[in-house]
Scaffold this motif. Structure first.
Motif, PDB file in Angstrom:
ATOM      1  N   ARG A 254       0.613  -1.182   0.001  1.00  0.00           N
ATOM      2  CA  ARG A 254       0.011  -0.226   0.170  1.00  0.00           C
ATOM      3  C   ARG A 254       0.785   1.630   0.019  1.00  0.00           C
ATOM      4  O   ARG A 254       0.547   2.387  -0.811  1.00  0.00           O
ATOM      5  CB  ARG A 254      -1.094  -0.497   1.146  1.00  0.00           C
TER       6      ARG A 254
ATOM      7  N   GLU B 221      -3.290  -3.977  -8.712  1.00  0.00           N
ATOM      8  CA  GLU B 221      -1.280  -4.830  -8.700  1.00  0.00           C
ATOM      9  C   GLU B 221      -1.124  -6.165  -9.533  1.00  0.00           C
ATOM     10  O   GLU B 221      -0.442  -7.210 -10.154  1.00  0.00           O
ATOM     11  CB  GLU B 221      -1.327  -4.867  -7.124  1.00  0.00           C
TER      12      GLU B 221
ATOM     13  N   GLY C  29       3.930   0.509  -3.063  1.00  0.00           N
ATOM     14  CA  GLY C  29       3.558  -0.483  -4.432  1.00  0.00           C
ATOM     15  C   GLY C  29       3.755  -1.776  -4.813  1.00  0.00           C
ATOM     16  O   GLY C  29       5.026  -1.886  -3.544  1.00  0.00           O
ATOM     17  N   TYR C  30       4.132  -2.274  -5.419  1.00  0.00           N
ATOM     18  CA  TYR C  30       4.300  -4.048  -5.497  1.00  0.00           C
ATOM     19  C   TYR C  30       5.725  -3.953  -5.703  1.00  0.00           C
ATOM     20  O   TYR C  30       6.555  -4.826  -4.963  1.00  0.00           O
ATOM     21  CB  TYR C  30       3.174  -5.161  -6.257  1.00  0.00           C
TER      22      TYR C  30
ATOM     23  N   SER D  52       1.294  -6.773 -11.821  1.00  0.00           N
ATOM     24  CA  SER D  52       2.703  -7.395 -11.405  1.00  0.00           C
ATOM     25  C   SER D  52       2.231  -8.631 -11.352  1.00  0.00           C
ATOM     26  O   SER D  52       3.309 -10.043 -11.126  1.00  0.00           O
ATOM     27  CB  SER D  52       2.637  -6.845 -10.114  1.00  0.00           C
TER      28      SER D  52
END
Length: 239
Positions: free
Chosen positions: A58, A145, A61-62, A148
């Motif tokens: 959060r 996400e 980011g991933y 990803s």
């Protein structure tokens, strides 16, 4: 004629039910489990690793989060983290998959709760989805996400999300056939509504200026008005 029993056979004694001993216990029929309240969205139970991973994703980011970052936040070594999750993608899947599965089941219950009424069905679905994004905001936001994920895992997740879209689409189609809803393309309308609900997770904050109840009501009304639902269906959500 003789009443003597045939050779090799014995006469069964008659039992007087009024003088017989206590009856054998009767196994009770199984009792159905109480129905799950689809409007109840309890806090999602996450392991320490998943809790810290969710917070890190959060914040950064991933792609901006490493396995080492997560391990440091949890207070374990990287090898210890790998004992529970094969890699960072597995951690992301561990967050996404249970959330979308639970959401689909609640959506099914919400739709079943409406019976044969497509207007109420759409209202319930909209409310159910909004309860998810306003009570599990961080998990709902993680949906962004999925790009990803590896192709196989991404398609697996998208297929589960598509099942929710099909519930919305089927409900709108039923409403159009019954002449209680209006939609030129139920497929596109369902996709647009699902995207609208999902977008709330980007900006909504618990304890913010607008409460979860208010935001949920506003978006349910918007969804119903987008398909010309009868005014009576909007009344429960109009303050």
């Amino acid at each position: 004629m003789s009443s003597r029993p045939a050779p090799g056979r014995t006469r069964k004694a008659r039992v007087d039910p009024t003088t017989a001993g206590p009856a054998l216990p009767v196994t009770p029929l199984p009792v159905a489990a109480p129905a799950v309240d689809w409007r109840s969205v309890p806090p999602t139970a996450l392991s320490p690793i998943l809790t810290e991973a969710l917070a890190a994703f959060r914040e950064n980011g991933y792609h901006g989060t490493s396995v080492r970052d997560i391990a440091r936040r949890v207070g374990v070594t990287v090898p210890a983290l790998y004992y529970h999750h094969a890699n960072k993608e597995a951690i992301l899947i561990g967050l996404l998959d249970p959330a979308i599965t639970a959401l689909y089941e609640r959506c099914r219950l919400a739709l079943a709760d409406a019976g044969d009424d497509p207007v109420l069905g759409l209202s319930n679905l909209a409310e159910c989805l909004m309860l998810h994004v306003t009570h599990n905001t961080h998990l709902a936001h993680l949906d962004n996400e999925i790009r990803s994920l590896s192709p196989f895992e991404r398609e697996s997740y998208v297929e589960k999300r598509r099942r929710i879209e099909l519930l919305i689409r089927g409900t709108i189609e039923n409403g159009v056939r019954s002449s209680v809803l209006v939609a030129e393309s139920p497929k596109q309308t369902a996709r647009a509504l699902l995207g609208m609900f999902q977008s709330v997770a980007v900006w909504f904050r618990a304890g913010g200026e607008r409460s979860a109840t208010t935001v949920t009501a506003d978006y349910v009304v918007t969804a119903l008005r987008s398909v010309n639902a009868p005014e009576r269906a909007l009344q429960p959500f109009l303050g």
